[in-house]
Design an enzyme around this catalytic site. Structure first.
Site, PDB file in Angstrom:
ATOM      1  N   PHE A 235       0.858  -1.184   0.000  1.00  0.00           N
ATOM      2  CA  PHE A 235       0.000   0.000   0.000  1.00  0.00           C
ATOM      3  C   PHE A 235       0.895   1.235   0.000  1.00  0.00           C
ATOM      4  O   PHE A 235       1.713   1.416   0.901  1.00  0.00           O
ATOM      5  CB  PHE A 235      -0.905   0.012   1.243  1.00  0.00           C
ATOM      6  CG  PHE A 235      -2.086   0.934   1.122  1.00  0.00           C
ATOM      7  CD1 PHE A 235      -3.340   0.449   0.773  1.00  0.00           C
ATOM      8  CD2 PHE A 235      -1.944   2.303   1.344  1.00  0.00           C
ATOM      9  CE1 PHE A 235      -4.434   1.304   0.654  1.00  0.00           C
ATOM     10  CE2 PHE A 235      -3.031   3.164   1.220  1.00  0.00           C
ATOM     11  CZ  PHE A 235      -4.279   2.659   0.878  1.00  0.00           C
TER      12      PHE A 235
ATOM     13  N   PRO B  13       8.100  11.086   0.481  1.00  0.00           N
ATOM     14  CA  PRO B  13       9.270  11.679   1.135  1.00  0.00           C
ATOM     15  C   PRO B  13       8.887  12.837   2.062  1.00  0.00           C
ATOM     16  O   PRO B  13       9.455  12.981   3.139  1.00  0.00           O
ATOM     17  CB  PRO B  13      10.123  12.163  -0.041  1.00  0.00           C
ATOM     18  CG  PRO B  13       9.768  11.234  -1.163  1.00  0.00           C
ATOM     19  CD  PRO B  13       8.327  10.874  -0.976  1.00  0.00           C
TER      20      PRO B  13
ATOM     21  N   GLY C 218       4.337  12.064   5.682  1.00  0.00           N
ATOM     22  CA  GLY C 218       4.291  10.864   6.518  1.00  0.00           C
ATOM     23  C   GLY C 218       3.083  10.916   7.430  1.00  0.00           C
ATOM     24  O   GLY C 218       2.016  10.385   7.107  1.00  0.00           O
ATOM     25  N   SER C 219       3.223  11.629   8.562  1.00  0.00           N
ATOM     26  CA  SER C 219       2.095  11.763   9.493  1.00  0.00           C
ATOM     27  C   SER C 219       0.947  12.546   8.864  1.00  0.00           C
ATOM     28  O   SER C 219      -0.206  12.393   9.265  1.00  0.00           O
ATOM     29  CB  SER C 219       2.553  12.472  10.771  1.00  0.00           C
ATOM     30  OG  SER C 219       3.416  11.644  11.503  1.00  0.00           O
TER      31      SER C 219
ATOM     32  N   GLY D 146      -5.008  -1.994  10.228  1.00  0.00           N
ATOM     33  CA  GLY D 146      -3.550  -2.168  10.286  1.00  0.00           C
ATOM     34  C   GLY D 146      -3.027  -1.948  11.691  1.00  0.00           C
ATOM     35  O   GLY D 146      -2.123  -2.642  12.149  1.00  0.00           O
TER      36      GLY D 146
ATOM     37  N   GLU E 124       2.624   2.900  10.450  1.00  0.00           N
ATOM     38  CA  GLU E 124       1.146   2.891  10.514  1.00  0.00           C
ATOM     39  C   GLU E 124       0.640   3.918  11.539  1.00  0.00           C
ATOM     40  O   GLU E 124      -0.387   3.722  12.192  1.00  0.00           O
ATOM     41  CB  GLU E 124       0.605   1.480  10.766  1.00  0.00           C
ATOM     42  CG  GLU E 124       1.076   0.529   9.670  1.00  0.00           C
ATOM     43  CD  GLU E 124       0.073  -0.490   9.206  1.00  0.00           C
ATOM     44  OE1 GLU E 124      -1.116  -0.387   9.565  1.00  0.00           O
ATOM     45  OE2 GLU E 124       0.477  -1.389   8.442  1.00  0.00           O
ATOM     46  N   GLY E 125       1.344   5.026  11.612  1.00  0.00           N
ATOM     47  CA  GLY E 125       0.968   6.119  12.518  1.00  0.00           C
ATOM     48  C   GLY E 125       1.828   6.089  13.763  1.00  0.00           C
ATOM     49  O   GLY E 125       1.807   5.118  14.519  1.00  0.00           O
ATOM     50  N   THR E 126       2.590   7.165  13.983  1.00  0.00           N
ATOM     51  CA  THR E 126       3.473   7.248  15.157  1.00  0.00           C
ATOM     52  C   THR E 126       2.643   7.250  16.450  1.00  0.00           C
ATOM     53  O   THR E 126       1.422   7.475  16.419  1.00  0.00           O
ATOM     54  CB  THR E 126       4.274   8.565  15.125  1.00  0.00           C
ATOM     55  OG1 THR E 126       3.326   9.654  15.137  1.00  0.00           O
ATOM     56  CG2 THR E 126       5.140   8.687  13.875  1.00  0.00           C
TER      57      THR E 126
ATOM     58  N   GLU F 230       2.608   9.526  18.491  1.00  0.00           N
ATOM     59  CA  GLU F 230       2.057  10.889  18.616  1.00  0.00           C
ATOM     60  C   GLU F 230       0.754  10.990  17.814  1.00  0.00           C
ATOM     61  O   GLU F 230      -0.234  11.590  18.270  1.00  0.00           O
ATOM     62  CB  GLU F 230       3.091  11.915  18.114  1.00  0.00           C
ATOM     63  CG  GLU F 230       4.349  12.009  18.988  1.00  0.00           C
ATOM     64  CD  GLU F 230       5.250  10.766  18.960  1.00  0.00           C
ATOM     65  OE1 GLU F 230       5.351  10.125  17.894  1.00  0.00           O
ATOM     66  OE2 GLU F 230       5.833  10.438  20.006  1.00  0.00           O
TER      67      GLU F 230
HETATM   68  N1  CAA Z   1     -11.904   5.944   8.993  1.00  0.00           N
HETATM   69  C1  CAA Z   1     -12.627   6.527   8.001  1.00  0.00           C
HETATM   70  N2  CAA Z   1     -12.530   7.848   7.713  1.00  0.00           N
HETATM   71  C2  CAA Z   1     -11.690   8.597   8.449  1.00  0.00           C
HETATM   72  C3  CAA Z   1     -10.906   8.048   9.495  1.00  0.00           C
HETATM   73  C4  CAA Z   1     -11.049   6.663   9.762  1.00  0.00           C
HETATM   74  N3  CAA Z   1     -10.352   6.083  10.733  1.00  0.00           N
HETATM   75  N4  CAA Z   1     -10.161   9.024  10.045  1.00  0.00           N
HETATM   76  C5  CAA Z   1     -10.450  10.149   9.392  1.00  0.00           C
HETATM   77  N5  CAA Z   1     -11.376   9.888   8.424  1.00  0.00           N
HETATM   78  C6  CAA Z   1     -12.008  10.858   7.516  1.00  0.00           C
HETATM   79  C7  CAA Z   1     -12.763  11.898   8.334  1.00  0.00           C
HETATM   80  O1  CAA Z   1     -14.076  11.471   8.621  1.00  0.00           O
HETATM   81  C8  CAA Z   1     -12.736  13.078   7.417  1.00  0.00           C
HETATM   82  O2  CAA Z   1     -13.698  12.921   6.401  1.00  0.00           O
HETATM   83  P1  CAA Z   1     -14.859  14.016   6.140  1.00  0.00           P
HETATM   84  O3  CAA Z   1     -14.175  15.293   5.831  1.00  0.00           O
HETATM   85  O4  CAA Z   1     -15.623  13.445   5.001  1.00  0.00           O
HETATM   86  O5  CAA Z   1     -15.645  14.092   7.415  1.00  0.00           O
HETATM   87  C9  CAA Z   1     -11.397  12.962   6.737  1.00  0.00           C
HETATM   88  O6  CAA Z   1     -10.994  11.604   6.841  1.00  0.00           O
HETATM   89  C10 CAA Z   1     -10.342  13.858   7.324  1.00  0.00           C
HETATM   90  O7  CAA Z   1     -10.238  13.585   8.702  1.00  0.00           O
HETATM   91  P2  CAA Z   1      -9.334  14.479   9.642  1.00  0.00           P
HETATM   92  O8  CAA Z   1      -9.742  15.918   9.535  1.00  0.00           O
HETATM   93  O9  CAA Z   1      -9.306  13.865  11.001  1.00  0.00           O
HETATM   94  O10 CAA Z   1      -7.890  14.317   8.916  1.00  0.00           O
HETATM   95  P3  CAA Z   1      -6.493  14.950   9.222  1.00  0.00           P
HETATM   96  O11 CAA Z   1      -5.891  15.411   7.974  1.00  0.00           O
HETATM   97  O12 CAA Z   1      -6.561  15.888  10.388  1.00  0.00           O
HETATM   98  O13 CAA Z   1      -5.607  13.666   9.640  1.00  0.00           O
HETATM   99  C11 CAA Z   1      -4.713  11.969  11.003  1.00  0.00           C
HETATM  100  C12 CAA Z   1      -5.942  12.800  10.604  1.00  0.00           C
HETATM  101  C13 CAA Z   1      -5.183  11.089  12.128  1.00  0.00           C
HETATM  102  C14 CAA Z   1      -3.564  12.823  11.501  1.00  0.00           C
HETATM  103  C15 CAA Z   1      -4.292  11.114   9.793  1.00  0.00           C
HETATM  104  O14 CAA Z   1      -3.729  11.937   8.815  1.00  0.00           O
HETATM  105  C16 CAA Z   1      -3.309  10.008  10.135  1.00  0.00           C
HETATM  106  O15 CAA Z   1      -3.720   8.931  10.580  1.00  0.00           O
HETATM  107  N6  CAA Z   1      -2.010  10.220   9.884  1.00  0.00           N
HETATM  108  C17 CAA Z   1      -1.011   9.168  10.029  1.00  0.00           C
HETATM  109  C18 CAA Z   1      -0.840   8.453   8.727  1.00  0.00           C
HETATM  110  C19 CAA Z   1      -0.206   7.107   8.891  1.00  0.00           C
HETATM  111  O16 CAA Z   1      -0.600   6.303   9.737  1.00  0.00           O
HETATM  112  N7  CAA Z   1       0.781   6.812   8.046  1.00  0.00           N
HETATM  113  C20 CAA Z   1       1.407   5.533   8.007  1.00  0.00           C
HETATM  114  C21 CAA Z   1       1.405   5.036   6.588  1.00  0.00           C
HETATM  115  S1  CAA Z   1       1.333   3.330   6.288  1.00  0.00           S
HETATM  116  C22 CAA Z   1       2.813   2.685   6.760  1.00  0.00           C
HETATM  117  O17 CAA Z   1       3.223   2.866   7.866  1.00  0.00           O
HETATM  118  C23 CAA Z   1       3.656   1.899   5.814  1.00  0.00           C
HETATM  119  C24 CAA Z   1       3.428   0.451   5.753  1.00  0.00           C
HETATM  120  O18 CAA Z   1       3.487  -0.103   4.668  1.00  0.00           O
HETATM  121  C25 CAA Z   1       3.299  -0.401   6.986  1.00  0.00           C
END
Ligand code: CAA
Length: 383
Positions: A122, A127, A130-131, A241, A362-364, A366
Site C-alpha cells: 500500500f 518523502p 508521513g504523518s 492495520g 502505521e501512525g506514530t 504521537e
Molecule cells: N476511517 C474513516 N474515515 C476517516 C478516518 C477513519 N479512521 N479518520 C479520518 N477519516 C475521515 C474523516 O471522517 C474526514 O472525512 P470528512 O471530511 O468526510 O468528514 C477525513 O478523513 C479527514 O479527517 P481528519 O480531519 O481527522 O484528517 P487529518 O488530515 O486531520 O488527519 C490523522 C488525521 C489522524 C492525523 C491522519 O492523517 C493520520 O492517521 N495520519 C497518520 C498516517 C499514517 O498512519 N501513516 C502511516 C502510513 S502506512 C505505513 O506505515 C507503511 C506500511 O506499509 C506499513
C-alpha cells in the site's frame, strides 16, 4: 474480555505450531542476510494466513478479527519481518479491496492476494508526507479512460516483492483530503518502478522501498472506490492495520519474555540461578503484566471490529500501548540477558531492533494520541 472460542483456539494453536517449526527456523539468518521470506509466505498462503478475514468466495479464510490477531501474534513471535508482510497484506491491502473494490477488481486483484499467490503493498507515504498524508504530491491526472500517475512513494513495506500495489494520488489538489484517490497498479506497468531499497535497523528480511511513478498510465477501471475516496480508504485500512501492529508487538514481546525466563533460569551468578533474585523476578513480573495489558487492548479492539462497531479509537489505543510496551519489554529482556543480550548469540537483540519501528509505522505514537484525543473530545461534545 471475550474467552476465545474453540475455533479461535484451534487456529491459534495451528499457527503456533507452524510458526515455531517453520517460521522461526530461518528468522535470524534472514535478518542477517536481509532475505525476503518468500517460501515461508507461500506456505502461509496455503494455510490461509494471507487473507484471513476475506470471505471464502474471494480466496480468503473467512476468519474473524480475533482469530487474525491471534495468528499474527504467533507469526510475530517467530519472525517479526514475516509478520509485517502478513499484516500489510491482510489489513490495508486485502481489506481495502474487499470493502471498496468492484466485483471485477475483487476477482482480478483480491483473489490472488487473499490466497497468497501474490504479495501486496500500500503506497500512501511520501518523502515529505508521513504523518500528514493529505500533503502528498503524487498526482493522477485523468486522460480519457485512464489516469496518468506521477510521484514518489516512500517507506513502502514489500515494495520490491509486491506484485499488486494500492497507491494514493491527488486527483484534485483544491479538495484536500477529498481530492485524493486510490488506484490498483501492478508490477510491469510502464512508468512504474521500484526505487531505493532501505537498509534498516530491524525487520531486515522485509523490504521497504520507494515506488516511483513517471507518466504511469493506469486504466480508470483500476481506480479503487470513487474519485476522492482515497484518503478514507487509507484511514479505514489503517484502523485495521493498527490492530495488526498491536498483534505484532504482543508476539515479539512474548518471545522476548519467554527467552528471558529461559535464560535467567540457566544463568548462574553469586552461586545461584539469577532467576532466584527477587529484583530480577519483579522485572519479569512487570514484563508479563505489560504484555497482558497490551493483549487485552488488542483483543478488545478486534472484538469491536468483529461486532461491526467503530473501532478507530480502540485500534489507536491498542497500537499505542502495545508498541510502546514492546519497546520497554525488549529493552528489559536485553538487560536481563546482560552482555549476552547485546550479542547475536541470543535472539533478544533482534527483537529489540525489530520492535523499534512499531511506534513509528502505521501512525506514530504521537498520531495515535491525536486520534484518541480527537475521539474523546468529539464524544464529550455529544454528552
Ligand atoms: N476511517 C474513516 N474515515 C476517516 C478516518 C477513519 N479512521 N479518520 C479520518 N477519516 C475521515 C474523516 O471522517 C474526514 O472525512 P470528512 O471530511 O468526510 O468528514 C477525513 O478523513 C479527514 O479527517 P481528519 O480531519 O481527522 O484528517 P487529518 O488530515 O486531520 O488527519 C490523522 C488525521 C489522524 C492525523 C491522519 O492523517 C493520520 O492517521 N495520519 C497518520 C498516517 C499514517 O498512519 N501513516 C502511516 C502510513 S502506512 C505505513 O506505515 C507503511 C506500511 O506499509 C506499513
Amino acid at each position: 474480555m471475550p474467552k476465545l472460542t474453540e475455533e479461535q483456539l484451534m487456529i491459534q494453536s495451528m499457527v503456533r505450531e507452524f510458526a515455531r517449526r517453520v517460521v522461526a527456523a530461518g528468522a535470524a539468518d534472514r535478518d542477517r542476510t536481509k532475505s525476503f521470506p518468500g517460501d515461508v509466505l507461500k506456505q502461509m498462503g496455503e494455510l490461509g494466513l494471507m487473507g484471513m478475514m476475506v470471505p471464502l468466495e474471494y480466496g480468503g479464510s473467512g476468519a474473524d478479527a480475533i482469530s487474525y490477531v491471534s495468528a499474527l501474534s504467533e507469526i510475530a513471535y517467530a519472525c517479526a519481518a514475516t509478520a509485517v508482510v502478513m499484516s500489510v497484506q491482510n489489513s490495508i491491502v486485502c481489506e481495502s479491496l474487499l470493502h471498496f473494490g468492484t466485483p471485477e477488481q475483487k476477482q482480478r486483484f483480491l483473489v490472488p492476494l487473499a490466497n497468497g499467490e501474490v504479495i501486496g503493498a500500500f503506497g500512501l507515504t511520501e518523502p515529505d508526507a508521513g504523518s500528514d498524508p493529505v500533503s502528498q504530491t503524487t498526482t493522477a491526472e485523468r486522460d480519457g479512460d485512464s489516469y496518468i500517475l506521477n510521484g514518489t512513494k516512500r517507506f513502502i513495506t514489500s515494495g520490491k516483492n509486491a506484485q499488486t500495489v494500492i497507491v494514493t494520488a491527488k486527483t484534485d489538489e483544491a479538495k484536500r483530503h477529498k481530492g485524493i484517490s486510490a488506484f490498483v497498479v501492478q508490477k510491469g506497468t510502464p512508468g512504474f518502478q521500484v526505487g531505493h531499497v532501505e537498509d534498516k535497523l530491524g525487520l531486515r528480511a522485509s523490504d521497504t522501498t520507494d515506488l516511483i511513478f513517471e507518466n504511469c498510465r493506469v486504466p480508470a477501471e483500476q481506480r479503487l472506490g470513487a474519485e476522492g475516496q482515497g484518503f478514507q480508504i487509507a484511514m479505514q485500512g489503517l484502523d485495521s492495520g493498527r490492530i495488526g501492529i498491536a498483534a505484532q508487538s504482543v508476539g515479539v514481546a512474548q518471545a522476548a519474555l519467554d527467552a528471558t525466563v529461559k535464560y535467567t533460569q540457566k544463568r548462574t551468578q553469586f552461586g545461584q540461578s539469577i532467576a532466584k533474585f527477587q529484583g530480577l523476578r519483579w522485572m519479569v513480573a512487570d514484563m508479563a503484566v505489560d504484555i497482558a495489558a497490551a493483549r487485552q487492548l488488542m483483543l478488545a479492539a478486534a472484538a469491536m471490529k468483529d461486532r461491526g462497531e467503530n473501532f478507530t479509537m480502540q485500534a489507536a489505543m491498542a497500537k499505542l500501548y502495545a508498541s510502546e510496551m514492546v519497546n520497554r519489554v525488549t529493552a528489559q529482556a536485553i538487560q536481563l540477558h546482560g552482555g549476552y543480550g547485546y550479542t547475536k548469540d541470543y535472539p533478544v537483540e533482534r527483537y529489540y531492533r525489530d520492535a523499534r519501528v512499531f511506534t513509528i509505522y502505521e501512525g506514530t505514537s504521537e498520531i495515535q494520541r491525536v486520534v484518541i484525543s480527537n475521539h474523546i473530545f468529539k464524544d464529550q461534545r455529544k454528552k
